[in-house]
Design a protein around this motif. Structure first.
Motif, PDB file in Angstrom:
ATOM      1  N   VAL A 145      48.498   2.586  15.024  1.00 47.59           N
ATOM      2  CA  VAL A 145      49.021   2.325  13.674  1.00 47.59           C
ATOM      3  C   VAL A 145      48.475   3.341  12.671  1.00 47.59           C
ATOM      4  O   VAL A 145      49.208   3.826  11.801  1.00 47.59           O
ATOM      5  CB  VAL A 145      48.673   0.893  13.231  1.00 47.59           C
ATOM      6  N   ALA A 146      47.189   3.668  12.776  1.00 48.41           N
ATOM      7  CA  ALA A 146      46.584   4.622  11.845  1.00 48.41           C
ATOM      8  C   ALA A 146      47.237   5.997  11.970  1.00 48.41           C
ATOM      9  O   ALA A 146      47.513   6.662  10.964  1.00 48.41           O
ATOM     10  CB  ALA A 146      45.083   4.726  12.094  1.00 48.41           C
ATOM     11  N   ASN A 147      47.479   6.432  13.190  1.00 47.82           N
ATOM     12  CA  ASN A 147      48.146   7.725  13.381  1.00 47.82           C
ATOM     13  C   ASN A 147      49.584   7.687  12.868  1.00 47.82           C
ATOM     14  O   ASN A 147      50.075   8.668  12.311  1.00 47.82           O
ATOM     15  CB  ASN A 147      48.127   8.111  14.861  1.00 47.82           C
ATOM     16  N   LEU A 148      50.244   6.553  13.037  1.00 52.29           N
ATOM     17  CA  LEU A 148      51.611   6.428  12.539  1.00 52.29           C
ATOM     18  C   LEU A 148      51.635   6.446  11.014  1.00 52.29           C
ATOM     19  O   LEU A 148      52.563   6.973  10.399  1.00 52.29           O
ATOM     20  CB  LEU A 148      52.241   5.140  13.074  1.00 52.29           C
ATOM     21  N   ALA A 149      50.616   5.871  10.396  1.00 51.60           N
ATOM     22  CA  ALA A 149      50.510   5.901   8.935  1.00 51.60           C
ATOM     23  C   ALA A 149      50.382   7.334   8.422  1.00 51.60           C
ATOM     24  O   ALA A 149      50.790   7.633   7.290  1.00 51.60           O
ATOM     25  CB  ALA A 149      49.316   5.068   8.473  1.00 51.60           C
ATOM     26  N   LEU A 150      49.821   8.206   9.232  1.00 49.35           N
ATOM     27  CA  LEU A 150      49.706   9.623   8.870  1.00 49.35           C
ATOM     28  C   LEU A 150      50.960  10.406   9.252  1.00 49.35           C
ATOM     29  O   LEU A 150      51.030  11.618   9.006  1.00 49.35           O
ATOM     30  CB  LEU A 150      48.488  10.238   9.559  1.00 49.35           C
ATOM     31  N   GLY A 151      51.928   9.726   9.847  1.00 56.83           N
ATOM     32  CA  GLY A 151      53.174  10.396  10.217  1.00 56.83           C
ATOM     33  C   GLY A 151      53.156  11.028  11.587  1.00 56.83           C
ATOM     34  O   GLY A 151      54.090  11.757  11.949  1.00 56.83           O
ATOM     35  N   ASN A 152      52.110  10.758  12.382  1.00 57.12           N
ATOM     36  CA  ASN A 152      51.968  11.378  13.698  1.00 57.12           C
ATOM     37  C   ASN A 152      52.545  10.461  14.786  1.00 57.12           C
ATOM     38  O   ASN A 152      51.812   9.747  15.478  1.00 57.12           O
ATOM     39  CB  ASN A 152      50.497  11.688  13.987  1.00 57.12           C
ATOM     40  N   ALA A 153      53.860  10.465  14.932  1.00 53.16           N
ATOM     41  CA  ALA A 153      54.527   9.552  15.862  1.00 53.16           C
ATOM     42  C   ALA A 153      54.134   9.818  17.309  1.00 53.16           C
ATOM     43  O   ALA A 153      53.895   8.880  18.087  1.00 53.16           O
ATOM     44  CB  ALA A 153      56.038   9.646  15.697  1.00 53.16           C
ATOM     45  N   ASP A 154      54.070  11.075  17.706  1.00 53.34           N
ATOM     46  CA  ASP A 154      53.750  11.402  19.096  1.00 53.34           C
ATOM     47  C   ASP A 154      52.353  10.924  19.478  1.00 53.34           C
ATOM     48  O   ASP A 154      52.151  10.349  20.550  1.00 53.34           O
ATOM     49  CB  ASP A 154      53.869  12.909  19.326  1.00 53.34           C
ATOM     50  N   ILE A 155      51.392  11.165  18.602  1.00 45.93           N
ATOM     51  CA  ILE A 155      50.018  10.727  18.886  1.00 45.93           C
ATOM     52  C   ILE A 155      49.956   9.206  18.884  1.00 45.93           C
ATOM     53  O   ILE A 155      49.290   8.591  19.719  1.00 45.93           O
ATOM     54  CB  ILE A 155      49.040  11.310  17.855  1.00 45.93           C
ATOM     55  N   SER A 156      50.665   8.598  17.960  1.00 46.64           N
ATOM     56  CA  SER A 156      50.691   7.140  17.870  1.00 46.64           C
ATOM     57  C   SER A 156      51.172   6.517  19.173  1.00 46.64           C
ATOM     58  O   SER A 156      50.612   5.527  19.654  1.00 46.64           O
ATOM     59  CB  SER A 156      51.602   6.718  16.713  1.00 46.64           C
ATOM     60  N   LEU A 157      52.199   7.103  19.761  1.00 47.80           N
ATOM     61  CA  LEU A 157      52.775   6.554  20.991  1.00 47.80           C
ATOM     62  C   LEU A 157      51.803   6.613  22.170  1.00 47.80           C
ATOM     63  O   LEU A 157      51.889   5.794  23.086  1.00 47.80           O
ATOM     64  CB  LEU A 157      54.066   7.288  21.332  1.00 47.80           C
ATOM     65  N   LYS A 158      50.888   7.554  22.146  1.00 43.54           N
ATOM     66  CA  LYS A 158      49.894   7.645  23.227  1.00 43.54           C
ATOM     67  C   LYS A 158      49.053   6.376  23.294  1.00 43.54           C
ATOM     68  O   LYS A 158      48.586   5.986  24.362  1.00 43.54           O
ATOM     69  CB  LYS A 158      48.992   8.860  23.017  1.00 43.54           C
ATOM     70  N   PHE A 159      48.873   5.745  22.146  1.00 51.45           N
ATOM     71  CA  PHE A 159      48.058   4.530  22.091  1.00 51.45           C
ATOM     72  C   PHE A 159      48.894   3.256  22.165  1.00 51.45           C
ATOM     73  O   PHE A 159      48.416   2.226  22.647  1.00 51.45           O
ATOM     74  CB  PHE A 159      47.239   4.509  20.799  1.00 51.45           C
ATOM     75  N   LEU A 160      50.142   3.304  21.707  1.00 50.71           N
ATOM     76  CA  LEU A 160      50.925   2.082  21.536  1.00 50.71           C
ATOM     77  C   LEU A 160      51.904   1.767  22.664  1.00 50.71           C
ATOM     78  O   LEU A 160      52.202   0.600  22.915  1.00 50.71           O
ATOM     79  CB  LEU A 160      51.727   2.155  20.219  1.00 50.71           C
ATOM     80  N   GLN A 161      52.436   2.768  23.346  1.00 49.38           N
ATOM     81  CA  GLN A 161      53.594   2.506  24.193  1.00 49.38           C
ATOM     82  C   GLN A 161      53.263   2.020  25.608  1.00 49.38           C
ATOM     83  O   GLN A 161      54.177   1.751  26.395  1.00 49.38           O
ATOM     84  CB  GLN A 161      54.487   3.736  24.263  1.00 49.38           C
ATOM     85  N   ASN A 162      51.991   1.871  25.907  1.00 43.53           N
ATOM     86  CA  ASN A 162      51.615   1.284  27.197  1.00 43.53           C
ATOM     87  C   ASN A 162      51.730  -0.235  27.085  1.00 43.53           C
ATOM     88  O   ASN A 162      50.811  -0.921  26.636  1.00 43.53           O
ATOM     89  CB  ASN A 162      50.186   1.697  27.565  1.00 43.53           C
ATOM     90  N   GLU A 163      52.881  -0.785  27.478  1.00 45.11           N
ATOM     91  CA  GLU A 163      53.154  -2.210  27.285  1.00 45.11           C
ATOM     92  C   GLU A 163      52.153  -3.099  28.030  1.00 45.11           C
ATOM     93  O   GLU A 163      51.745  -4.149  27.524  1.00 45.11           O
ATOM     94  CB  GLU A 163      54.568  -2.535  27.749  1.00 45.11           C
TER      95      GLU A 163
END
Length: 250
Positions: free
Chosen positions: A181-199
């Motif tokens: 979420v913090a990376n997404l708040a900075l606009g870094n979608a790709d980095i954000s997905l590294k942490f979020l998309q592992n269901e």
């Protein structure tokens, strides 16, 4: 004039109301009640101030030019000058108003017709409010120090602290969630997905639906609407369903 910062119409109105409020207590109330959830608030306030100053300067320059034109009128035309001055000043005022309206219309057009991915993302992204801060977080002080930074929108500082912790806790759902979420708040979608998309990482925890929501937003920001829809359907919640319905209208 294109703003480098994506500000929604609603955010623009809220910041305008805040800047126009002279009463200190009412300013604080607006800050606490309406502006507190706006991401990158400081930068957006400065951007609105900048645009307002540019508009005011444009109007001032228009008036200065008209003033110089008036001075250059010869004394021999004094009789006709009185009448023309009225028309000139009246025209100058209407030109200034027209210029202001054109700038504002241009800004709203820009915000309403921007990239649909960015538009949907901006309209729906609000950072998670974070975990409650413990008065005696002796069990994990580094994490809660990062949470203090996160709540103050100092996302880079929070990320720096949490990245140290995740080296030894790579599958910790809480760390992965808030780093995403913090990376997404900075606009870094790709980095954000590294942490979020592992269901699988979030299946047994409290972040399952919320992780799906922010993962979908990161996908939306990248223009991957189909993947976002699939994820939102798989993990329904009030917020996820609302975002899904919005995507299906596109």
């Amino acid at each position: 004039m294109k703003s480098p910062i994506n500000i929604t119409s609603e955010e623009w109105h809220q910041i305008e109301a805040y800047l126009g409020q002279e009463n200190v207590s009412e300013r604080l109330q607006l800050m606490n009640e309406e502006l507190s959830q706006i991401p990158n608030l400081t930068q957006k306030i400065e951007e609105v101030k900048k645009v307002r100053e540019e508009i005011e300067n444009s109007i001032k320059q228009s008036k200065i030019k008209e003033f110089h034109k008036d001075i250059q009128i010869g004394e021999n035309d004094l009789n006709s000058k009185n009448l023309s001055n009225k028309n000139t000043k009246s025209n100058a005022i209407w030109y200034a108003i027209a210029a202001l309206l054109l700038v504002l219309l241009g800004l709203f057009w820009m915000m309403d017709n921007s990239n649909p991915s960015e538009k949907i993302f901006a309209q729906n992204f609000k950072p998670d409010i974070g975990l409650p801060l413990k008065m005696s977080a002796t069990d994990n002080p580094e994490f809660y120090e990062g949470m203090v930074d996160y709540k103050q929108e100092n996302y880079k500082e929070a990320i720096a602290k949490w990245e140290v912790l995740i080296k030894d806790n790579s599958e910790n759902d809480t760390l992965n969630y808030f780093l995403g979420v913090a990376n997404l708040a900075l606009g870094n979608a790709d980095i954000s997905l590294k942490f979020l998309q592992n269901e699988a990482r979030f299946q047994q925890g409290i972040f399952k639906e919320d992780a799906a929501y922010y993962t979908a937003l990161a996908k939306i920001k990248k223009g991957e609407f189909k993947e976002a829809k699939t994820l939102l359907k798989k993990y329904p919640s009030d917020r996820n369903t609302k975002l899904l319905n919005l995507l299906q209208e596109q």
